[in-house]
Write a protein that holds these residues in place. Structure first.
Motif, mmCIF file in Angstrom:
data_model
loop_
_atom_site.group_PDB
_atom_site.id
_atom_site.type_symbol
_atom_site.label_atom_id
_atom_site.label_comp_id
_atom_site.label_asym_id
_atom_site.label_seq_id
_atom_site.Cartn_x
_atom_site.Cartn_y
_atom_site.Cartn_z
ATOM 1 N N SER A 77 32.535 36.976 26.954
ATOM 2 C CA SER A 77 31.176 37.001 26.412
ATOM 3 C C SER A 77 31.173 36.378 25.014
ATOM 4 O O SER A 77 32.226 36.055 24.468
ATOM 5 N N LEU A 104 28.177 43.719 27.656
ATOM 6 C CA LEU A 104 29.603 43.379 27.764
ATOM 7 C C LEU A 104 30.253 43.249 26.387
ATOM 8 O O LEU A 104 31.335 43.778 26.149
ATOM 9 N N GLN A 125 31.297 47.360 36.095
ATOM 10 C CA GLN A 125 31.618 46.535 37.263
ATOM 11 C C GLN A 125 31.563 45.052 36.935
ATOM 12 O O GLN A 125 32.426 44.268 37.358
ATOM 13 N N GLU A 126 30.558 44.633 36.169
ATOM 14 C CA GLU A 126 30.438 43.216 35.807
ATOM 15 C C GLU A 126 31.663 42.748 35.018
ATOM 16 O O GLU A 126 32.205 41.668 35.270
ATOM 17 N N LEU A 127 32.134 43.563 34.070
ATOM 18 C CA LEU A 127 33.314 43.218 33.276
ATOM 19 C C LEU A 127 34.560 43.182 34.156
ATOM 20 O O LEU A 127 35.388 42.277 34.041
ATOM 21 N N GLU A 128 34.681 44.138 35.059
ATOM 22 C CA GLU A 128 35.829 44.163 35.968
ATOM 23 C C GLU A 128 35.869 42.898 36.823
ATOM 24 O O GLU A 128 36.933 42.297 37.006
ATOM 25 N N SER A 129 34.718 42.462 37.299
ATOM 26 C CA SER A 129 34.648 41.229 38.099
ATOM 27 C C SER A 129 35.054 40.011 37.270
ATOM 28 O O SER A 129 35.788 39.136 37.752
ATOM 29 N N ILE A 130 34.583 39.945 36.034
ATOM 30 C CA ILE A 130 34.940 38.828 35.153
ATOM 31 C C ILE A 130 36.442 38.836 34.882
ATOM 32 O O ILE A 130 37.103 37.785 34.959
#
Length: 181
Positions: free
Chosen positions: A45, A54, A127-132
């Motif tokens: 980010s 994030l 979840q978004e951070l884990e995916s990134i």
């Protein structure tokens, strides 16, 4: 592998350099035993400008370093109780292997922005951070370093530079492990 007399506490001051964003000048990470994510924070980010979710999460839970000489690509070596990023410019790249008694735990971590974030792997990662992070690991732009449960304290290992204005180029990044016993 590490000369303890060369260890210095980071003086990176993110709170003053980026006021109002919620940076913490904290140079230790508590690992739950699930590992530590390490990467260039700008891959995730706009952490140095944005107040998005994030960026705020990274600043709240991560530890940051940026006074180590800029862009690099490096392995991470382990010899209890230290993890070493051998990035000092005094090294020769010929036969660049871990010293005797040390093992390579990460074969390559790279940085483009001249900064790193160290983030414990915890259940609360959005979840978004884990995916990134999963995507960055797959692209070899982040690592999940094995890290047993305990406290990992960040240091620089400072070498004598040939000129005073080259200080950051002549330091390694060191993580010291303490299991709390």
């Amino acid at each position: 592998m590490i000369d303890e007399k060369r260890l210095i506490t980071p003086s990176d001051d993110f709170e003053n350099a980026f006021p109002g964003l919620g940076f913490r000048n904290i140079f230790s990470i508590e690992s739950s035993g699930l590992g530590l994510f390490i990467c260039d924070p700008t891959y995730i980010s706009d952490v140095y400008n944005s107040k998005d979710e994030l960026s705020s999460f990274l600043r709240k839970h991560g530890s940051f370093l940026m006074d180590f000489g800029g862009d690099f690509s490096s392995p991470i070596w382990w010899q209890d109780p230290y993890a070493l990023f051998p990035i000092s410019r005094h090294y020769s790249l010929d036969n660049f292997v871990p010293p005797q008694g040390a093992e390579m735990i990460v074969d390559d971590i790279g940085v483009d922005s001249g900064s790193l974030v160290f983030l414990p792997s915890i259940d609360a990662i959005p979840q978004e951070l884990e995916s990134i992070l999963d995507k960055l690991i797959g692209e070899f732009n982040a690592v999940l370093m094995p890290a047993p449960k305990g406290i990992w304290t960040l240091f620089y290992e400072q070498y004598d530079p040939p000129q005073e204005n080259m200080t950051g180029l002549y330091r390694n990044i060191v993580m010291k492990y303490d299991d709390g016993s």
